[in-house]
Every structure is written in structure tokens, then in C-alpha cells.
Scaffold this motif. Sequence first.
Motif, PDB file in Angstrom:
ATOM      1  N   GLY A   1       0.828  -1.200   0.000  1.00 14.90           N
ATOM      2  CA  GLY A   1       0.000   0.000   0.000  1.00 14.90           C
ATOM      3  C   GLY A   1       0.861   1.249   0.000  1.00 14.90           C
ATOM      4  N   THR A   2       0.210   2.377  -0.223  1.00 18.65           N
ATOM      5  CA  THR A   2       0.934   3.642  -0.183  1.00 18.65           C
ATOM      6  C   THR A   2       1.251   3.980   1.267  1.00 18.65           C
ATOM      7  OG1 THR A   2      -1.062   5.000   0.038  1.00 18.65           O
ATOM      8  CG2 THR A   2      -0.324   4.483  -2.225  1.00 18.65           C
ATOM      9  N   ARG A   3       2.250   4.797   1.454  1.00 17.10           N
ATOM     10  CA  ARG A   3       2.627   5.180   2.813  1.00 17.10           C
ATOM     11  C   ARG A   3       1.486   5.885   3.540  1.00 17.10           C
ATOM     12  NH1 ARG A   3       8.983   6.821   1.929  1.00 17.10           N
ATOM     13  NH2 ARG A   3       9.639   4.716   1.363  1.00 17.10           N
ATOM     14  N   PRO A   4       0.810   6.841   2.913  1.00 21.89           N
ATOM     15  CA  PRO A   4      -0.319   7.462   3.636  1.00 21.89           C
ATOM     16  C   PRO A   4      -1.388   6.443   4.044  1.00 21.89           C
ATOM     17  CG  PRO A   4       0.295   8.812   1.753  1.00 21.89           C
ATOM     18  CD  PRO A   4       1.071   7.526   1.643  1.00 21.89           C
ATOM     19  N   ARG A   5      -1.653   5.490   3.172  1.00 18.90           N
ATOM     20  CA  ARG A   5      -2.657   4.461   3.497  1.00 18.90           C
ATOM     21  C   ARG A   5      -2.187   3.580   4.657  1.00 18.90           C
ATOM     22  NH1 ARG A   5      -7.014   2.162   0.698  1.00 18.90           N
ATOM     23  NH2 ARG A   5      -7.444   0.030   1.341  1.00 18.90           N
ATOM     24  N   LEU A   6      -0.917   3.163   4.623  1.00 20.48           N
ATOM     25  CA  LEU A   6      -0.373   2.344   5.710  1.00 20.48           C
ATOM     26  C   LEU A   6      -0.376   3.113   7.029  1.00 20.48           C
ATOM     27  CD1 LEU A   6       2.590   0.686   3.803  1.00 20.48           C
ATOM     28  CD2 LEU A   6       0.506  -0.457   4.603  1.00 20.48           C
TER      29      LEU A   6
ATOM     30  N   ALA B   1      -2.413   5.613   7.838  1.00 17.52           N
ATOM     31  CA  ALA B   1      -3.807   5.761   8.271  1.00 17.52           C
ATOM     32  C   ALA B   1      -4.300   4.467   8.919  1.00 17.52           C
ATOM     33  CB  ALA B   1      -4.694   6.151   7.095  1.00 17.52           C
ATOM     34  N   HIS B   2      -3.942   3.332   8.338  1.00 15.20           N
ATOM     35  CA  HIS B   2      -4.350   2.046   8.903  1.00 15.20           C
ATOM     36  C   HIS B   2      -3.683   1.808  10.260  1.00 15.20           C
ATOM     37  CE1 HIS B   2      -6.039  -1.937   8.846  1.00 15.20           C
ATOM     38  NE2 HIS B   2      -4.847  -2.469   9.050  1.00 15.20           N
TER      39      HIS B   2
ATOM     40  N   LEU C   1      -2.668   4.117  12.358  1.00 12.26           N
ATOM     41  CA  LEU C   1      -3.337   5.008  13.307  1.00 12.26           C
ATOM     42  C   LEU C   1      -4.704   4.449  13.704  1.00 12.26           C
ATOM     43  CD1 LEU C   1      -3.499   7.631  14.911  1.00 12.26           C
ATOM     44  CD2 LEU C   1      -4.289   8.771  12.814  1.00 12.26           C
ATOM     45  N   ARG C   2      -5.430   3.918  12.729  1.00 14.22           N
ATOM     46  CA  ARG C   2      -6.736   3.319  13.024  1.00 14.22           C
ATOM     47  C   ARG C   2      -6.601   2.174  14.018  1.00 14.22           C
ATOM     48  NH1 ARG C   2      -9.980  -0.807  11.676  1.00 14.22           N
ATOM     49  NH2 ARG C   2      -8.848  -1.783   9.996  1.00 14.22           N
ATOM     50  N   LEU C   3      -5.594   1.324  13.832  1.00 17.52           N
ATOM     51  CA  LEU C   3      -5.397   0.211  14.764  1.00 17.52           C
ATOM     52  C   LEU C   3      -5.020   0.701  16.157  1.00 17.52           C
ATOM     53  CD1 LEU C   3      -3.520  -2.323  12.462  1.00 17.52           C
ATOM     54  CD2 LEU C   3      -5.902  -2.409  13.227  1.00 17.52           C
ATOM     55  N   LEU C   4      -4.215   1.746  16.224  1.00 18.21           N
ATOM     56  CA  LEU C   4      -3.854   2.314  17.527  1.00 18.21           C
ATOM     57  C   LEU C   4      -5.094   2.883  18.211  1.00 18.21           C
ATOM     58  CD1 LEU C   4      -1.595   3.019  19.563  1.00 18.21           C
ATOM     59  CD2 LEU C   4      -1.349   5.191  18.350  1.00 18.21           C
ATOM     60  N   LEU C   5      -5.902   3.628  17.460  1.00 14.51           N
ATOM     61  CA  LEU C   5      -7.109   4.218  18.054  1.00 14.51           C
ATOM     62  C   LEU C   5      -8.128   3.149  18.443  1.00 14.51           C
ATOM     63  CD1 LEU C   5      -7.493   7.375  15.787  1.00 14.51           C
ATOM     64  CD2 LEU C   5      -6.563   7.237  18.124  1.00 14.51           C
ATOM     65  N   LEU C   6      -8.159   2.045  17.691  1.00 12.40           N
ATOM     66  CA  LEU C   6      -9.041   0.930  18.069  1.00 12.40           C
ATOM     67  C   LEU C   6      -8.627   0.347  19.422  1.00 12.40           C
ATOM     68  CD1 LEU C   6      -9.747  -1.056  14.790  1.00 12.40           C
ATOM     69  CD2 LEU C   6     -11.436  -0.123  16.374  1.00 12.40           C
ATOM     70  N   ARG C   7      -7.342   0.298  19.685  1.00 16.75           N
ATOM     71  CA  ARG C   7      -6.888  -0.176  21.003  1.00 16.75           C
ATOM     72  C   ARG C   7      -7.457   0.711  22.105  1.00 16.75           C
ATOM     73  NH1 ARG C   7      -2.404  -3.944  21.046  1.00 16.75           N
ATOM     74  NH2 ARG C   7      -1.437  -4.065  19.007  1.00 16.75           N
ATOM     75  N   PHE C   8      -7.456   2.015  21.857  1.00 17.50           N
ATOM     76  CA  PHE C   8      -8.045   2.938  22.846  1.00 17.50           C
ATOM     77  C   PHE C   8      -9.546   2.697  22.968  1.00 17.50           C
ATOM     78  CE2 PHE C   8      -4.231   5.530  22.071  1.00 17.50           C
ATOM     79  CZ  PHE C   8      -3.936   5.932  23.360  1.00 17.50           C
TER      80      PHE C   8
ATOM     81  N   GLN D   1       1.852  13.614  11.547  1.00 14.72           N
ATOM     82  CA  GLN D   1       2.934  14.383  10.936  1.00 14.72           C
ATOM     83  C   GLN D   1       3.572  13.607   9.774  1.00 14.72           C
ATOM     84  OE1 GLN D   1       6.737  14.702  13.104  1.00 14.72           O
ATOM     85  NE2 GLN D   1       6.538  16.925  12.863  1.00 14.72           N
ATOM     86  N   MET D   2       3.861  12.326  10.002  1.00 14.82           N
ATOM     87  CA  MET D   2       4.483  11.533   8.952  1.00 14.82           C
ATOM     88  C   MET D   2       3.520  11.326   7.786  1.00 14.82           C
ATOM     89  SD  MET D   2       6.310   7.785   8.762  1.00 14.82           S
ATOM     90  CE  MET D   2       7.293   7.935  10.210  1.00 14.82           C
TER      91      MET D   2
END
Length: 165
Positions: free
Chosen positions: A91-96, A98-99, A101-108, A135-136
Amino acid sequence: GSALGGGASGWCHTTVTHFNTIHARCHREASATERSLKTPKEEWEGATLRNSQTRTNGLWPFWGASVSADAYALCVEAFWAQAHAAGRADGTRPRLLAHNLRLLLLRFACEESFSRDSHGGGRESNLRLVPYMVQMAAFALDHPYGEPARRSHRRALTTYLEASE
């Protein structure tokens, strides 16, 4: 059950942290010193000792006020080289990002452990990583190789907003 596990598509990379920060040069010097000991340590062994027993050693780059865009870009490239060395990252870096970050937020959101898989810190240390993930991702969208992704996301957002009116 877990919001994270392997699922139908297999396993994936996800980031958790103790948020132990180290300058890239200091990390390189510490690794070199450990390799030159009478009984050399592998990089991961030394990193585990320095990183509160976390079983991984990902160097997430921070773009601070005194860091040039070129220096940050080099560290970002090193980060992605390390990610690809750890396993497949399609996948593209922005997509990876975003995914990730989504997994991190799902942990929360699901009140899941941040340390189950790799001893990766707690809620506060992991929350501190979020702005650097964003930022990245912004950097990846603004970098020349990310431009097609930015245009694609802009078109999708514009289409969605126009359909909502």
C-alpha cells in the motif's frame, strides 16, 4: 475478541510505544558500542534493555523545529526500510499510516492492551505518538512520491462533500 488480530487478510504491522525518545545519531552510536563489546549484543537485545523491555525497536522519526526537511526525509526512508525488512508492507505510505493510526485508536476505543504483543507501553505513552503519526502521513502526502495520493484523496473528499449537499 480483539479488534486487531489476524483476520481473513492475515497479520499486519501495528505500532505501540513506551515513547522512549533517542536521537538517531545516539541510537547508531549505542548500537555500534554494543556490537564492539567483548561479548557483542545484537541490536534488538540492547534495544530491549534500553526500551523498558519492549520487544521491538522501531525508530519513529520526529520532525522538530531544528530538523531540516532533508534530514527528516532520510529518517522517514530509514523507518520505511525497517518496516519493509520486518515483513510485507503493501500500500501507499499514507494508506499504511492511516491504517496504523486506526489500529492504535481501536486499542483505545476497545480498551485493549498496548503491551500484549510487544510490551508496548500504556495509554498515555501511546497517545503521545498520535501527532507524530499524523505528521508523517502529512509529510508522505506532501512528498513528491505522495502527490498522486493527495490528489486522489482530494478528489474522493470533494466528491463526498458535493454528494452530501
